[in-house]
Design a protein around this motif. Structure first.
Motif, PDB file in Angstrom:
ATOM      1  N   LYS A 165       0.814  -1.201   0.000  1.00  0.00           N
ATOM      2  CA  LYS A 165       0.000   0.000   0.000  1.00  0.00           C
ATOM      3  C   LYS A 165       0.853   1.259   0.000  1.00  0.00           C
ATOM      4  CE  LYS A 165      -4.123  -1.872   2.223  1.00  0.00           C
ATOM      5  NZ  LYS A 165      -5.118  -1.681   3.309  1.00  0.00           N
ATOM      6  N   GLU A 166       0.486   2.190  -0.913  1.00  0.00           N
ATOM      7  CA  GLU A 166       1.166   3.473  -0.954  1.00  0.00           C
ATOM      8  C   GLU A 166       0.135   4.565  -0.716  1.00  0.00           C
ATOM      9  OE1 GLU A 166       3.985   4.235  -4.058  1.00  0.00           O
ATOM     10  OE2 GLU A 166       4.122   2.112  -4.562  1.00  0.00           O
ATOM     11  N   ARG A 167       0.532   5.582  -0.033  1.00  0.00           N
ATOM     12  CA  ARG A 167      -0.406   6.648   0.328  1.00  0.00           C
ATOM     13  C   ARG A 167      -0.516   7.652  -0.828  1.00  0.00           C
ATOM     14  NH1 ARG A 167      -1.667   6.354   5.606  1.00  0.00           N
ATOM     15  NH2 ARG A 167      -2.371   8.512   5.687  1.00  0.00           N
ATOM     16  N   ILE A 168      -1.185   7.228  -1.891  1.00  0.00           N
ATOM     17  CA  ILE A 168      -1.396   8.087  -3.051  1.00  0.00           C
ATOM     18  C   ILE A 168      -2.878   8.411  -3.119  1.00  0.00           C
ATOM     19  CG2 ILE A 168      -1.240   8.290  -5.559  1.00  0.00           C
ATOM     20  CD1 ILE A 168       0.969   6.210  -5.502  1.00  0.00           C
ATOM     21  N   ILE A 169      -3.208   9.689  -3.125  1.00  0.00           N
ATOM     22  CA  ILE A 169      -4.621  10.067  -3.206  1.00  0.00           C
ATOM     23  C   ILE A 169      -5.057  10.080  -4.665  1.00  0.00           C
ATOM     24  CG2 ILE A 169      -4.509  11.403  -1.063  1.00  0.00           C
ATOM     25  CD1 ILE A 169      -4.563  13.942  -2.779  1.00  0.00           C
ATOM     26  N   TRP A 212      -3.032  10.594  -8.442  1.00  0.00           N
ATOM     27  CA  TRP A 212      -2.925   9.542  -9.447  1.00  0.00           C
ATOM     28  C   TRP A 212      -3.685   9.898 -10.717  1.00  0.00           C
ATOM     29  CZ3 TRP A 212      -0.123   6.291 -11.561  1.00  0.00           C
ATOM     30  CH2 TRP A 212      -0.621   5.339 -12.453  1.00  0.00           C
ATOM     31  N   SER A 261      -9.797  13.298  -2.611  1.00  0.00           N
ATOM     32  CA  SER A 261      -8.848  13.321  -1.493  1.00  0.00           C
ATOM     33  C   SER A 261      -8.652  11.950  -0.850  1.00  0.00           C
ATOM     34  CB  SER A 261      -9.317  14.316  -0.426  1.00  0.00           C
ATOM     35  OG  SER A 261     -10.594  13.947   0.082  1.00  0.00           O
ATOM     36  N   ARG A 262      -9.371  10.934  -1.323  1.00  0.00           N
ATOM     37  CA  ARG A 262      -9.227   9.585  -0.774  1.00  0.00           C
ATOM     38  C   ARG A 262      -7.968   8.907  -1.320  1.00  0.00           C
ATOM     39  NH1 ARG A 262     -13.391   6.510   1.420  1.00  0.00           N
ATOM     40  NH2 ARG A 262     -15.396   7.573   1.652  1.00  0.00           N
ATOM     41  N   GLU A 263      -7.347   8.069  -0.524  1.00  0.00           N
ATOM     42  CA  GLU A 263      -6.227   7.273  -1.003  1.00  0.00           C
ATOM     43  C   GLU A 263      -6.773   6.188  -1.922  1.00  0.00           C
ATOM     44  OE1 GLU A 263      -3.800   5.814   2.157  1.00  0.00           O
ATOM     45  OE2 GLU A 263      -3.622   7.786   3.120  1.00  0.00           O
ATOM     46  N   THR A 287      -5.910   3.236  -2.494  1.00  0.00           N
ATOM     47  CA  THR A 287      -5.992   1.893  -1.906  1.00  0.00           C
ATOM     48  C   THR A 287      -7.206   1.740  -1.001  1.00  0.00           C
ATOM     49  OG1 THR A 287      -4.507   2.640  -0.141  1.00  0.00           O
ATOM     50  CG2 THR A 287      -3.512   1.461  -1.999  1.00  0.00           C
ATOM     51  N   GLU A 288      -7.817   2.846  -0.605  1.00  0.00           N
ATOM     52  CA  GLU A 288      -8.961   2.798   0.308  1.00  0.00           C
ATOM     53  C   GLU A 288     -10.301   2.834  -0.422  1.00  0.00           C
ATOM     54  OE1 GLU A 288      -8.414   6.100   2.863  1.00  0.00           O
ATOM     55  OE2 GLU A 288      -6.891   5.130   4.112  1.00  0.00           O
TER      56      GLU A 288
END
Length: 372
Positions: free
Chosen positions: A61-65, A69, A104-106, A108-109
């Protein structure tokens, strides 16, 4: 060996944490953690993760919003591969619909239910299904590339369902009487020849706006449809390729069409007319805006109503449907009409037939009434 709260021994690598269980193991010198509500669930999570690690399927998991991306996807993967109009459409729908709701959500979430909620909210807010489909296409392309790049394990858009079409969209076309009435009152308009050519060719409004003198081929007796005009904020009108690959086409040039083109050529009285000049332009030789086209349609309808006639409000696209309707009524074959309209599939043309033919089915039935 760890034990649970009751003192029972737990499998190797598993220990109880609060109300659940945690599984730990090492793989190639790196520690991995999984969690579950039961021992069995935790063991399964450990087995699944080990399988992914061994087969190269695990995605860290990477914290990319989504905002970050999306911008990378659009600029690096799409900008040089799609039409300018498509690029602009992606931006329009992302900025106006997607950004504030999940930008604004990551990545991966974001799960399938989040995408589903977006669709449902858009339906409640009155968005057309066609707009929701574009939103879906933007998100699907964005997330699918993230899967290919190993940023996420699966595409959440594939887990959501688009809303059903509640009713078939009615295709609006002028009747023969309405068509004759409109063109009679449009004679006062500086776009009279624009309307006539559009009615006689079925060209899209943007294709009409982008038509140049060099596209009128008298030797081959055709009109070359090679471009469309699109308006881009802060840049004005720019030329783009036609809507689809099959939209680049040649339309037969009839004597009636040529008569209106020649009349338009002389309309503004330009001393010099260059081959690369737009055929339908304003008094300064500049492209006609979509607003001016609609304004002239509205003015013509206003004159019709002032004369005591009942007339519906129409848009420029109605002229294209009207041409198709007259062509079908005259017996033009579907494959020929498809080519002239520049449809990407025969199914689109046959959809027009399904809207037009019911109006004439009673007449057609009478033709065979005496056969039996």
């Amino acid at each position: 060996m760890a034990v649970d709260k009751r003192g029972r021994k737990l499998p190797r690598g598993i220990r109880q944490r609060y109300e659940g269980f945690e599984g730990r193991f090492m793989y190639q010198g790196k520690r991995y953690l999984v969690h579950g509500t039961t021992v069995t669930e935790t063991q399964k999570a450990m087995t699944d993760l080990k399988y992914k690690l061994e087969h190269g399927l695990f995605v860290a998991k990477e914290r990319i919003i989504l905002d970050e991306w999306y911008r990378t996807w659009l600029e690096e993967y799409k900008k040089n591969r799609v039409k300018l109009g498509t690029y602009i459409s992606y931006e329009k729908y992302y900025q106006s619909i997607i950004k504030n709701r999940m930008g604004s959500r990551e990545i991966t979430e974001i799960r399938g239910e989040h995408v589903q909620k977006l669709y449902n909210d858009l339906v409640k807010e009155g968005y057309a299904l066609s707009s929701i489909k574009i939103v879906s296409a933007v998100l699907n392309g964005c997330f699918q590339q993230a899967v290919r790049n190993g940023l996420i394990e699966r595409n959440p858009v594939r887990l959501a369902e688009l809303p059903r079409q509640t009713e078939n969209k009615t295709r609006q076309a002028m009747t023969k009487e309405q068509q004759a009435l409109f063109m009679e009152y449009a004679k006062e308009s500086y776009l009279y020849h624009f309307f006539e050519v559009m009615l006689r060719t079925g060209m899209r409004k943007g294709e009409m706006q982008g038509l140049k003198y060099s596209d009128i081929d008298k030797k081959q007796n055709v009109i070359h449809v090679r471009r469309t005009l699109k308006y881009i904020e802060h840049r004005g009108y720019v030329e783009d390729t036609p809507k689809t690959r099959t939209s680049t086409r040649d339309i037969p040039l009839t004597a009636a069409i040529l008569e209106h083109i020649e009349a338009q050529r002389k309309y503004w009285g330009f001393k010099v007319v260059k081959l690369d000049q737009y055929l339908f332009c304003n008094e300064n030789g500049e492209p006609i805006s979509r607003e001016r086209v609609q304004a002239e349609i509205d003015r013509t309808i206003k004159r019709i109503r002032a004369a005591g006639y009942d007339f519906p409000r129409i848009t420029a696209h109605v002229f294209r449907h009207t041409f198709a309707t007259r062509a079908i009524e005259a017996g033009m074959q579907p494959q020929v009409l498809k080519t002239i309209l520049g449809h990407s599939s025969l199914a689109m043309t046959m959809d027009l037939y399904s809207h037009v033919l019911p109006d004439t089915k009673a007449e057609e039935m009478e033709k065979i009434a005496n056969v039996f």
